[in-house]
Write a protein that holds these residues in place. Structure first.
Motif, PDB file in Angstrom:
ATOM      1  N   LYS A 212       0.835  -1.212   0.000  1.00 57.03           N
ATOM      2  CA  LYS A 212       0.000   0.000   0.000  1.00 57.03           C
ATOM      3  C   LYS A 212       0.869   1.260   0.000  1.00 57.03           C
ATOM      4  N   SER A 213       1.964   1.215   0.763  1.00 56.05           N
ATOM      5  CA  SER A 213       2.828   2.401   0.874  1.00 56.05           C
ATOM      6  C   SER A 213       3.829   2.502  -0.275  1.00 56.05           C
ATOM      7  N   GLY A 214       3.949   1.431  -1.064  1.00 56.30           N
ATOM      8  CA  GLY A 214       4.894   1.452  -2.183  1.00 56.30           C
ATOM      9  C   GLY A 214       6.276   0.932  -1.827  1.00 56.30           C
ATOM     10  N   THR A 215       6.468   0.482  -0.571  1.00 57.81           N
ATOM     11  CA  THR A 215       7.765  -0.078  -0.154  1.00 57.81           C
ATOM     12  C   THR A 215       8.029  -1.384  -0.881  1.00 57.81           C
ATOM     13  N   TYR A 216       6.966  -2.187  -1.044  1.00 59.07           N
ATOM     14  CA  TYR A 216       7.073  -3.468  -1.744  1.00 59.07           C
ATOM     15  C   TYR A 216       6.165  -3.454  -2.971  1.00 59.07           C
ATOM     16  N   LEU A 217       6.463  -4.344  -3.907  1.00 60.87           N
ATOM     17  CA  LEU A 217       5.643  -4.500  -5.115  1.00 60.87           C
ATOM     18  C   LEU A 217       5.092  -5.911  -5.165  1.00 60.87           C
ATOM     19  N   HIS A 236       1.933  -6.622 -10.792  1.00 61.26           N
ATOM     20  CA  HIS A 236       0.503  -6.382 -11.012  1.00 61.26           C
ATOM     21  C   HIS A 236       0.222  -4.881 -10.976  1.00 61.26           C
ATOM     22  N   GLY A 237      -0.813  -4.479 -11.658  1.00 61.39           N
ATOM     23  CA  GLY A 237      -1.225  -3.063 -11.607  1.00 61.39           C
ATOM     24  C   GLY A 237      -0.893  -2.334 -12.884  1.00 61.39           C
ATOM     25  N   ASP A 238      -1.219  -1.040 -12.886  1.00 61.34           N
ATOM     26  CA  ASP A 238      -1.104  -0.222 -14.099  1.00 61.34           C
ATOM     27  C   ASP A 238       0.228   0.509 -14.224  1.00 61.34           C
ATOM     28  N   ASN A 239       1.065   0.440 -13.204  1.00 62.19           N
ATOM     29  CA  ASN A 239       2.336   1.160 -13.231  1.00 62.19           C
ATOM     30  C   ASN A 239       3.267   0.565 -14.275  1.00 62.19           C
ATOM     31  N   GLU A 240       3.503   1.299 -15.365  1.00 61.65           N
ATOM     32  CA  GLU A 240       4.326   0.783 -16.459  1.00 61.65           C
ATOM     33  C   GLU A 240       5.807   0.697 -16.069  1.00 61.65           C
ATOM     34  N   GLU A 241       6.230   1.604 -15.180  1.00 61.95           N
ATOM     35  CA  GLU A 241       7.624   1.577 -14.747  1.00 61.95           C
ATOM     36  C   GLU A 241       7.843   0.346 -13.862  1.00 61.95           C
ATOM     37  N   ASN A 242       8.980  -0.300 -14.022  1.00 59.94           N
ATOM     38  CA  ASN A 242       9.304  -1.500 -13.245  1.00 59.94           C
ATOM     39  C   ASN A 242       8.224  -2.576 -13.388  1.00 59.94           C
TER      40      ASN A 242
END
Length: 928
Positions: A212-217, A236-242
């Motif tokens: 949730k905080s972005g520390t882990y993916l 998973h998710g819409d974040n194209e980076e990484n």
């Protein structure tokens, strides 16, 4: 009887709400024991056996029923363990005598404790109830639980209770059942005094906070087939980076197994690495020899430019395990009388599994199924247990079963429930069937398919109209007429998703009565169809399009070769041949126009086996020959799919089932661009059109096969095409076909996606009625998810079948030398393609127990220098092909270099009689 419980609850607004919970308790449910006077013999569902079979238990010598608790059932369910008779009535939620066994949750008692108490109450009730059946009755209910506290409380309450292990070990007549016991936890069966290898997995609550905080993916863990010390995590998710993260090294993989959902921590950029070019297989006979792993991990590091580095991470926790039963073989321990052995899965992406078994001698050389139970921090490999023996390795039936199980292909015979929805024979077209249907039996329709095809789902016609234009029809089997929404036949077809074509057999999506008979558009019989009919001018431009359900009568069932002979024959001018020539002429125009728009013409070497009619062993292997007629049929199938896609999307903008092909990311093309550059050719990849034009220009007068190799390599750069629901996506584009919209309509006998598309189209043209699920985009999205999985698994199963039959072919053929071309260079190997057989394999340059040659790898060119010889992509070499049976688990085609000659590396030409199954077999380092 009605029981109610009343309590007060505070609302968000600050008010107080009175809540009444009512429980309706039945008193008419029998115990299930036949002839029980107390219950009047009444029971619902399957009855208990009058006298359960005596399982010869040293703990419980008298006949008994077993009542396992929930955790035992869930933990052991994969093992198909049936030592005694499970008390089905007592273990179900609707317990017999529910008035007496109803248990309310007490204050301060959690749901799990309440559940445990409910099962104990049921066990106690059963034992007391069974005593009432007759005075001399000695039947008992034995409670099975692995929960120590639950067992202690049961014993205190006078209930006979044992752990799963205690009970199974008491079955003296079935000692082999001990092998099937699942380990209780990751801590059970830890290696004594084993040092900690892996870091601890974080608890789920911390992982969720970190994500949730972005520390882990969060993403899906995908192990490498070529390198057991490397994996990627698809985020998973819409974040194209990484979007994709590399993991390298045992500790960073941290006990994740292929397809697990994991949480990863991104490492600092200073620790990022490039994908390794080393081919590395796990040879670990010594399961705890971790020191060697560190040495191997150093091999992964390659000096590369900064732009080659990829986001790199480590697994910090497991969000969801995706374990399944795995097929493979036992690697028997060298220690005499040892019960601990390593199991080697058939899938190289799965780690070896440590199991305990007393049957090692029996199971050696056989394919078995094993399940993973846990993976302790101090163990190099996970723990598991034996599930099932499949048969001898190398046997055709066994290997086919393995590849079907490994690729999760549903292949059991169709159930009676499914078959009950088939039409009754003899079947004929009725007046009711003709409603909303056009009679096209007068048209000169024919089908063109591969030889031996029995599931014919498409047929074509072409004729000239009075106005000088052409009428072209694509007629598709009307499978949706026979498979109605929601019934058992429909549900099974949806589950299977696709027909799976193996070299020797076909696993049908629908029962044979439909696939090879009533739906198959065979010649000279009336068949129901769904027709897409265009009026075209002679330049293949569509003037009108019509969709209609129809009745057809095909005038000929031709093979591609037969259709080609008719088109080319100067002496044949009958209606069928005239129709074929018209279709062929239009198809050429359609193809040219598609390519001008940027459609790709890629290449993939497909092989065809010629089988011995008696043994069904492959006696010849050759690449499939493609004719104009293959292209002719393909063009009209593509056109029909595009036309139908437009129609169903117009009618159902939110609920159309479509198919898209995403454009590959630029990084996918690196290998293709570098390979072309090494031959002084430029490949542009900014659009599909520029790629197609670059490939067309990439010709070499002195190397005619170069263009084919480039197209094969381009195929490897592509993304997977997928089904999707139009209301859940906004990118419809099909990259490979250069089409803004596309679907699958033309193969409903073998693809469930086409059945759904037929239903949508039928509603759109008023030929059938709709139903709720058809216009539920979330349900349609779930269907698409399953279809994409089944389609991918079917492809993998087909490739595995080809690989196995190729092995059989070379087993009988012996050792052969053939010309090959290099497709890829690796740090310690080259991957080659043999055009004659459409066969791909790896030639290794490092052998166990032999001095390693001097290897210099250059990723930029790319090239591999061995001693004084340099290998580039597309170089021609000569290799020896042989079946390597030295490793029964992974029997494979082994390739060795013949030419160019490199002292100490190349195989001399006089080794044609080398026996790879003889005494020297252990010295061979096995490749891919």
């Amino acid at each position: 009887m009605l029981k109610s419980k009343t309590f007060l609850k505070k609302t968000r607004a600050g008010g107080v709400m009175k809540i009444v919970r009512e429980h309706y308790l039945r008193d008419d449910i029998g115990c299930g024991a036949p002839g029980c006077a107390a219950c009047g013999g009444a029971h619902e569902g399957p009855a208990l056996e009058p006298q359960p079979q005596d399982p010869a238990s040293s703990l419980c010598p008298q006949p008994h029923y077993l009542l396992p608790d929930t955790n035992v059932l869930l933990h052991q369910i994969v093992s198909a363990w049936r030592p005694g008779t499970w008390a089905s009535g007592a273990s179900s939620l609707r317990l017999p005598g529910s008035l007496e066994t109803y248990v309310e949750q007490e204050q301060g008692e959690n749901a799990n404790d309440r559940n445990d108490r409910a099962i104990r109450v049921a066990a106690k009730w059963y034992n007391e109830h069974l005593k009432k059946m007759s005075a001399d009755n000695h039947l008992q209910v034995i409670f099975i639980t692995n929960d120590r506290k639950n067992k202690e409380k049961a014993v205190e309450e006078g209930i006979p209770a044992f752990t799963c292990e205690e009970y199974v070990k008491s079955l003296t007549a079935n000692p082999e059942l001990i092998d099937r016991l699942a380990c209780l936890s990751e801590e059970v069966n830890e290696i004594e005094s084993g040092k900690i290898i892996f870091s601890e997995h974080l608890p789920l609550s911390k992982l969720q906070q970190g994500i949730k905080s972005g520390t882990y993916l969060q993403g899906t863990f995908r192990a490498s087939r070529e390198n057991y010390l490397e994996a990627t995590v698809w985020i998973h998710g819409d974040n194209e980076e990484n979007k994709e993260i590399i993991l390298q090294g045992l500790k960073h993989l941290n006990r994740a197994v292929h397809e697990d959902t994991v949480a990863v921590e991104l490492l600092p950029k200073s620790q990022w690495v490039a994908p390794s070019s080393v081919v590395l297989q796990d040879e670990g006979q010594n399961e705890e020899d971790v020191e060697k792993e560190e040495e191997r991990e150093r091999m992964l590091k390659t000096a590369v430019s900064e732009k080659m580095l990829k986001p790199t991470g480590r697994v910090v926790g497991i969000i969801k395990r995706n374990w399944r039963p795995y097929c493979g073989m036992l690697s028997k321990s060298d220690i005499k009388e040892s019960r601990r052995h390593l199991f080697t899965p058939a899938d190289k992406r799965i780690p070896r599994i440590r199991i305990e078994t007393r049957q090692a001698s029996t199971l050696e050389g056989r394919r078995i199924i094993v399940a993973i139970d846990g993976w302790p921090r101090n163990s190099r490999y996970p723990n598991g247990h034996f599930v099932r023996n499949l048969g001898d390795v190398g046997e055709k039936e066994t290997e086919t079963e393995v590849l079907l199980l490994e690729h999760d292909v549903p292949h059991q015979p169709f159930s009676q429930a499914v078959l009950s929805f088939l039409p009754k024979m003899p079947w004929s077209i009725t007046e009711k069937d003709m409603k909303n249907r056009e009679d096209l039996r007068h048209l000169c329709i024919c089908s063109v398919d591969p030889p031996g095809c029995t599931d014919i789902d498409d047929a074509l016609h072409c004729r000239e109209l009075e106005n000088g234009n052409l009428e072209v029809g694509v007629h598709i089997a009307d499978v949706s007429h026979f498979i109605r929404p929601g019934n058992a036949l429909d549900q099974e077809s949806a589950r299977r998703g696709t027909t799976v074509y193996l070299c020797e057999k076909r696993i049908d999506m629908v029962p044979e009565l439909l696939s090879s008979n009533l739906c198959s558009l065979k010649c000279d019989v009336d068949r129901l169809a769904f027709s897409c009919i265009w009026e075209m001018n002679h330049n293949a431009e569509i003037l009108k399009t019509k969709f209609t359900k129809s009745v057809i009568n095909s005038k000929a069932s031709l093979t591609y070769a037969e259709a080609q002979l008719r088109i080319d024959s100067a002496n044949m001018n009958d209606d069928i041949t005239t129709s074929l020539r018209g279709l062929n002429k239009l198809a050429k125009i359609l193809k040219k126009r598609r390519i001008e728009k940027g459609a790709l013409t890629l290449s993939s070497p497909e092989v065809r086996f010629h089988m011995d009619s008696e043994t069904h062993d492959p006696i010849d292997l050759q690449t499939k020959e493609l004719r104009e007629t293959n292209s002719m049929v393909e063009e009209f199938m593509l056109l029909a799919n595009i036309s139908v896609a437009k129609k169903i999307h117009e009618e159902f903008s939110e609920h159309a089932l479509l198919r898209k092909h995403p454009a590959p990311p630029p990084s996918n093309y690196e290998i293709l661009v570098k390979a072309a550059r090494s031959r002084n050719l430029e490949i542009k990849t900014d659009t599909a059109k520029s790629l197609a034009e670059s490939l067309d220009r990439a010709e070499s007068p002195t190397f005619p096969y170069l263009n084919t190799l480039l197209r094969i390599l381009a195929t490897r750069c592509m993304m997977q095409a997928v089904y999707f629901c139009s209301g859940m996506d906004n990118d419809f584009h099909h990259y490979g076909l250069a089409s803004p919209i596309y679907t699958h309509f033309t193969s409903p006998i073998r693809r469930y996606a086409d059945v759904i598309v037929h239903r949508l189209l039928a509603v759109a043209v008023g030929a059938d009625c709709t139903y709720p699920e058809l216009t539920d985009k979330h349900k349609l999205a779930d269907i698409c998810k399953n279809l994409n999985f089944r389609h991918k698994m079917a492809q993998y199963a087909q490739r595995a079948s080809v690989a196995f039959h190729t092995q059989l072919f070379f087993k009988s053929k012996g050792i052969v030398s053939e010309e090959a071309y290099i497709l890829f260079v690796r740090k310690n190997a080259i991957v080659v393609l043999i055009p004659k057989y459409g066969l791909e394999g790896t030639v290794f340059f490092e052998e166990k127990d032999k001095p390693n040659p001097r290897l210099i790898y250059d990723d930029e060119i790319p090239s591999l220098k061995i001693e004084d010889t340099v290998f580039h992509v597309f170089d021609k070499v000569k290799v020896k092909i042989m079946l390597d049976s030295s490793n029964l688990q992974h029997q494979k085609i082994r390739m060795s270099l013949v030419e160019p000659q490199i002292p100490g590396i190349s195989i001399p030409t006089d080794t044609s009689n080398t026996d790879l199954n003889g005494p020297e077999k252990k010295k061979i380092k096995l490749g891919k």
